[in-house]
Design an enzyme around this catalytic site. Structure first.
Site, PDB file in Angstrom:
ATOM      1  N   CYS A 114       5.573   4.009  -0.165  1.00 30.40           N
ATOM      2  CA  CYS A 114       4.735   5.009  -0.832  1.00 30.40           C
ATOM      3  C   CYS A 114       4.212   6.084   0.130  1.00 30.40           C
ATOM      4  O   CYS A 114       3.833   7.175  -0.297  1.00 30.40           O
ATOM      5  CB  CYS A 114       3.549   4.345  -1.523  1.00 30.40           C
ATOM      6  SG  CYS A 114       4.037   3.216  -2.813  1.00 30.40           S
ATOM      7  N   HIS A 259      -2.282   9.813  -2.816  1.00 28.54           N
ATOM      8  CA  HIS A 259      -1.246   8.972  -3.408  1.00 28.54           C
ATOM      9  C   HIS A 259      -1.729   8.537  -4.792  1.00 28.54           C
ATOM     10  O   HIS A 259      -2.883   8.145  -4.965  1.00 28.54           O
ATOM     11  CB  HIS A 259      -1.018   7.749  -2.515  1.00 28.54           C
ATOM     12  CG  HIS A 259      -0.047   6.768  -3.085  1.00 28.54           C
ATOM     13  ND1 HIS A 259       1.109   7.157  -3.717  1.00 28.54           N
ATOM     14  CD2 HIS A 259      -0.056   5.398  -3.120  1.00 28.54           C
ATOM     15  CE1 HIS A 259       1.777   6.080  -4.112  1.00 28.54           C
ATOM     16  NE2 HIS A 259       1.088   5.012  -3.772  1.00 28.54           N
ATOM     17  N   ASN A 289       2.714   5.328 -10.721  1.00 33.73           N
ATOM     18  CA  ASN A 289       2.960   5.321  -9.275  1.00 33.73           C
ATOM     19  C   ASN A 289       4.447   5.597  -9.011  1.00 33.73           C
ATOM     20  O   ASN A 289       5.294   4.764  -9.309  1.00 33.73           O
ATOM     21  CB  ASN A 289       2.551   3.961  -8.704  1.00 33.73           C
ATOM     22  CG  ASN A 289       2.681   3.889  -7.188  1.00 33.73           C
ATOM     23  OD1 ASN A 289       3.285   4.766  -6.564  1.00 33.73           O
ATOM     24  ND2 ASN A 289       2.142   2.839  -6.601  1.00 33.73           N
TER      25      ASN A 289
END
Ligand code: UT7
Length: 334
Positions: A114, A259, A289
């Protein structure tokens, strides 16, 4: 000559198909209310059959190139941050280069899950300031849907597919202020079992010798609650660290571009920075996500709102499996 790395183009791409929380609730034991309350996620986009990470990446890259007003011939390096590559090899970047019609310049992938985009920006900024490249495409792209266990409610509701890209340009610092100011990166492999995607029984580097089952199935496993606590602690630390390292303070941040994993994590970091909600980019609700694509998708969304102004200070941050985490400070210069 002192060089600075500027973001001169940005673009995002989300696949057409939208899957709502209600659709997932028909599949696994969950509810729209649980997903919204615990994560802020309302829906996610899923790649179509045959649509690969490189297709999403190329679509986002075309938009970033268009905004920068340049073509692939003007690019002299291409990096894809992904944890869901088209193939084990060659790199997804090689496929994207070919899909965009580029030839000759170096193209490679980076894997920091990520945090891949944040790591990529730090890496390319250093290379560009050293004079290696003039114009570079940095893309974060993922097809997370392909590595989810769709029977596991604790993970399948959390992720989505997408891509975001930026064109970076190296300029003489004397030609104007702005660009990437600095980055801080961290890893701690001790926590690697809290969030991982296995492949078949382990693999690719961990399959039994002479195995005959080529069709390994990948799936994410996560101890969400523990990841959550460490993510908040690590991100709170790194945002303070990158500001202090560059002689800046929380009050100078115009935009937090975080994020997009969980709205509650984003809220905790904005609170740590004392940033009002209107200075925080939140896109997790409509794409969930998207791992390495999440920060550039959020940046692309911010740019599209028209609220981004020359001279504003952007704080990008991300956290992912490993763990890996980092932050970049960027002075917007368009
Ligand atoms: O991008 C990389 C970094 N990743 C992250 O940052 C993700 C970090 N973690 C999280 O975002 C959160 O931990 C989750 C959203 C994954 C989970 O939220 P939580 O508040 O930490 O919930 P929990 O894991 O403590 O689970 C609470 C309850 C459990 O039930 P019991 O044991 O209390 O009866 C779970 O079984 O919620 C249950 N649960 C669900 N219920 C309905 C877990 N998933 C679901 C679900 N629907 N989808």
């Amino acid at each position: 000559m002192t060089l600075a790395t500027h973001i001169v183009g940005v673009g995002g791409y989300l696949p057409e198909r939208i899957v709502t929380n209600a659709e997932l609730a028909a599949r696994v034991d969950t509810s729209d209310q649980w997903i919204r309350e615990r994560t802020g996620i309302c829906q996610r986009h899923l790649a179509a059959e045959g649509e690969c990470t490189s297709d999403l990446a190329a679509a986002a890259a075309r938009k970033a190139l268009k905004m920068a007003g340049i073509s692939i011939e003007d690019i002299d390096a291409l990096v894809v941050a992904t944890t869901t590559p088209d193939l084990i090899f060659p790199s997804t970047a090689a496929s994207v280069q070919s899909k965009l019609g580029g030839v000759g310049f170096p193209a490679w992938d980076i894997q920091a899950v990520c945090a891949g985009f944040v790591f990529g920006l730090a890496q390319l900024d250093a290379m560009m300031r050293a004079g290696m490249f003039k114009r570079v495409l940095l893309i974060g792209a993922e097809t997370m849907s392909r590595i989810l266990n769709w029977n596991d409610r604790s993970t399948c509701v959390l992720f989505g597919d997408g891509a975001g890209a930026v064109v970076l340009e190296s300029r003489n610092r004397a030609d104007g202020s702005g660009g990437v100011i600095g980055s801080v990166l961290h890893s701690d492999g001790a926590h690697r079992d809290l969030l991982k995607a296995h492949y078949g029984d382990g693999a690719p580097s961990n399959t039994p010798d002479f195995h005959t089952d080529a069709a390994g199935v990948a799936a994410i496993e996560m101890r969400g609650n523990e990841v959550f606590r460490i993510a908040v602690k690590s991100l709170s630390g790194v945002v303070g660290e990158v500001l202090a390292a560059n002689g800046l303070t929380e009050s100078e941040v115009d935009w937090l571009v975080p994020h997009q994993a969980n709205l509650r994590i984003i809220n905790a970091i904005s609170k740590r920075l004392s940033l009002p909600a209107e200075r925080v980019v939140i896109t997790v609700g409509f794409h969930a996500n998207t791992s390495a694509a999440s920060v550039p998708l959020a940046l692309s969304h911010l740019q599209e709102t028209g609220k981004l102004e020359r001279g504003q200070l952007l704080l990008l941050e991300s956290f992912g499996a490993g763990f890996v985490w980092g932050a970049n400070l960027v002075r917007w210069s368009l």
